[in-house]
Design a protein around this motif. Sequence first.
Motif, PDB file in Angstrom:
ATOM      1  N   ASP A   1       0.880  -1.166   0.000  1.00  0.00           N
ATOM      2  CA  ASP A   1       0.000   0.000   0.000  1.00  0.00           C
ATOM      3  C   ASP A   1       0.917   1.215   0.000  1.00  0.00           C
ATOM      4  OD1 ASP A   1      -2.316  -1.497  -0.036  1.00  0.00           O
ATOM      5  OD2 ASP A   1      -2.522  -1.522   2.137  1.00  0.00           O
ATOM      6  N   GLU A   2       0.627   2.168  -0.865  1.00  0.00           N
ATOM      7  CA  GLU A   2       1.606   3.200  -1.224  1.00  0.00           C
ATOM      8  C   GLU A   2       1.350   4.546  -0.571  1.00  0.00           C
ATOM      9  OE1 GLU A   2       1.132   3.621  -5.403  1.00  0.00           O
ATOM     10  OE2 GLU A   2       2.210   1.764  -5.874  1.00  0.00           O
ATOM     11  N   LEU A   3       2.434   5.198  -0.224  1.00  0.00           N
ATOM     12  CA  LEU A   3       2.397   6.629   0.064  1.00  0.00           C
ATOM     13  C   LEU A   3       2.866   7.353  -1.198  1.00  0.00           C
ATOM     14  CD1 LEU A   3       2.151   9.056   2.076  1.00  0.00           C
ATOM     15  CD2 LEU A   3       4.617   8.771   2.423  1.00  0.00           C
TER      16      LEU A   3
ATOM     17  N   ASN B   1       0.501  10.064 -13.226  1.00  0.00           N
ATOM     18  CA  ASN B   1      -0.175   8.769 -13.168  1.00  0.00           C
ATOM     19  C   ASN B   1       0.614   7.872 -12.215  1.00  0.00           C
ATOM     20  OD1 ASN B   1      -0.628   5.855 -13.917  1.00  0.00           O
ATOM     21  ND2 ASN B   1      -2.119   6.779 -15.292  1.00  0.00           N
ATOM     22  N   TYR B   2      -0.090   7.238 -11.287  1.00  0.00           N
ATOM     23  CA  TYR B   2       0.575   6.468 -10.230  1.00  0.00           C
ATOM     24  C   TYR B   2       0.595   4.962 -10.499  1.00  0.00           C
ATOM     25  CZ  TYR B   2       1.153  10.928  -8.225  1.00  0.00           C
ATOM     26  OH  TYR B   2       1.559  12.234  -8.066  1.00  0.00           O
ATOM     27  N   GLY B   3       0.239   4.575 -11.701  1.00  0.00           N
ATOM     28  CA  GLY B   3       0.563   3.227 -12.143  1.00  0.00           C
ATOM     29  C   GLY B   3      -0.532   2.190 -12.176  1.00  0.00           C
TER      30      GLY B   3
ATOM     31  N   CYS C   1       1.218  -1.152 -12.653  1.00  0.00           N
ATOM     32  CA  CYS C   1       2.456  -1.174 -11.880  1.00  0.00           C
ATOM     33  C   CYS C   1       2.195  -0.640 -10.482  1.00  0.00           C
ATOM     34  CB  CYS C   1       3.551  -0.363 -12.557  1.00  0.00           C
ATOM     35  SG  CYS C   1       2.973   0.930 -13.656  1.00  0.00           S
ATOM     36  N   PHE C   2       3.129  -0.943  -9.587  1.00  0.00           N
ATOM     37  CA  PHE C   2       2.968  -0.544  -8.194  1.00  0.00           C
ATOM     38  C   PHE C   2       4.333  -0.252  -7.601  1.00  0.00           C
ATOM     39  CE2 PHE C   2       3.002  -5.228  -8.380  1.00  0.00           C
ATOM     40  CZ  PHE C   2       4.095  -5.518  -7.577  1.00  0.00           C
ATOM     41  N   GLY C   3       4.325   0.350  -6.421  1.00  0.00           N
ATOM     42  CA  GLY C   3       5.585   0.641  -5.738  1.00  0.00           C
ATOM     43  C   GLY C   3       6.479   1.505  -6.610  1.00  0.00           C
TER      44      GLY C   3
END
Length: 497
Positions: A346-348, A356-358, A362-364
């Motif tokens: 889970d991202e900060l 765009n946060y992916g 994508c993640f991390g």
Amino acid sequence: MIHTAFVPRFLAPMLLALSGLSVAVSACSGDDDDDDGAGARGGSAGRGGKGGAGGVGGKAGSAGNAGTAGKGGTGNATGGTSGVAGAAGTGAGEGGAAGDSTSGAGGAGDGGVGQGSAGEGGNDAGDAGAGGTDGEVGVFRPERRDYSPARLAELDVAAGFAVNAFATGLGNTRMLAVHGDNVYVTRTEEGDVLRLTDADDDGDADSNTPVAENLDNVHGIAIQGDVVYLATINQVMRADIATDGSFANLTTIIADLPDGGQHFRRTLDVGPDGALYISIGSTCDACAEPNPEHATMLRASLDGSTRAVFSSGLRNTIGFDWHPVTDELWGMDHGSDMRGNDIPPDELNRLTQGANYGWPYCFGERQIDPIIQDPVGMTKAQFCATTAPAVLGVQAHSAPIGFTFYSGTAFPTAYQDDAFVALHGSWNRTEAVGYSVARLRFEDGVPAAFENFVSGFLIEDGRAYFGRPAGIVTGPDGSLLFSDDINGVIYRVAVAP
Ligand SMILES: [Ca+2]
Ligand SMILES: [Ca+2]
């Protein structure tokens, strides 16, 4: 592997303490945030939802847990691209028998989750195991226990602080906001907003009064000056806060937010730029969204007349806030389910215009999702290179909900300009995580690390819980208030006397 920046340092002791837990069935139902209904609510009827989309093939899943009956919902399961389709889940009639727990024996991806537009607590029917992940995919749902003063006394709080119950027994208490001496909390299942007061300043609320009612799925609340903003699935409303704390002139200013799907609990806040920010979660666990407003942060004018996508690729950023010194916008996004115990984090994220946060590709730190198919016209790797990486992460499936910078003066200097986050807790993991409140320490405006602040809601060696933190806010007296949406408790953390 997860980059070292995403190693959840503050959770490591908890994980060690929980080692040895048995692995529950490989079945899924819903999101860390949205699946409270089935097992957790102990028999209350949930709302049934549409079935999940089919996923890619993988290992065969075990039978799903029997679900609590949904309110007239029908869970139509769609099979995956390989393997046998997950069986249809039936969220049998209102208040009726348990949902059909037919297994999704073929191992199709997300088939058959009783989720959909009303998702909450539909059923666990027709579940199927996902495949194609790096890690172990598991489901473990701790059992609900009641709140009690004895359990409150066993909570672990950071040194120098004490926790007490500000209010108890209030139901599905979710997001919090403060105006003067008034504390407001939205109750999504009840569809209302309560005003709580503590006239004698002893840290225990003396009254609670509905100030808005009959608001279907009301969730987000923000206060700017003497105006309150509320969000339901499709609407944003505003009202004037009268001198007695009641709401007057409740008016709808936006009526066409995108439909909810799996993530229908909207949040909103007013930024330092005087604009209204509205978080619109994805409709699904992981999918290409046809509506460009899904899986985004929207930025709207305060009167609701204009709006645009501010940032995108956000699966469900429920909690967000602006750093009080830098004015930078920080939010925490939920990673996709069914990728294993430890991915995605889970991202900060530091949310900026146009980034765009992916999600869902994508993640991390731009790691490529193992399951989702390529976007149109390019590979996942090509797309991910264009996205903004997360800044920090917490353990996969922790499920961050409320997120707030501390805005009081009662806490020690070291806590000024730090953030706090309510971690609702996992289901899609063989060992439960979350069910806690974390401090996010900032140094010179830069996030440094997550640290445990309040924990101990997981009891009985991690097999049960008595609270799931949801909303969080700085209270009128400089304490930290956070809600529990299962037992309806609002907890208050203050400097120890
Ligand atoms: Ca009181
Ligand atoms: Ca991301």
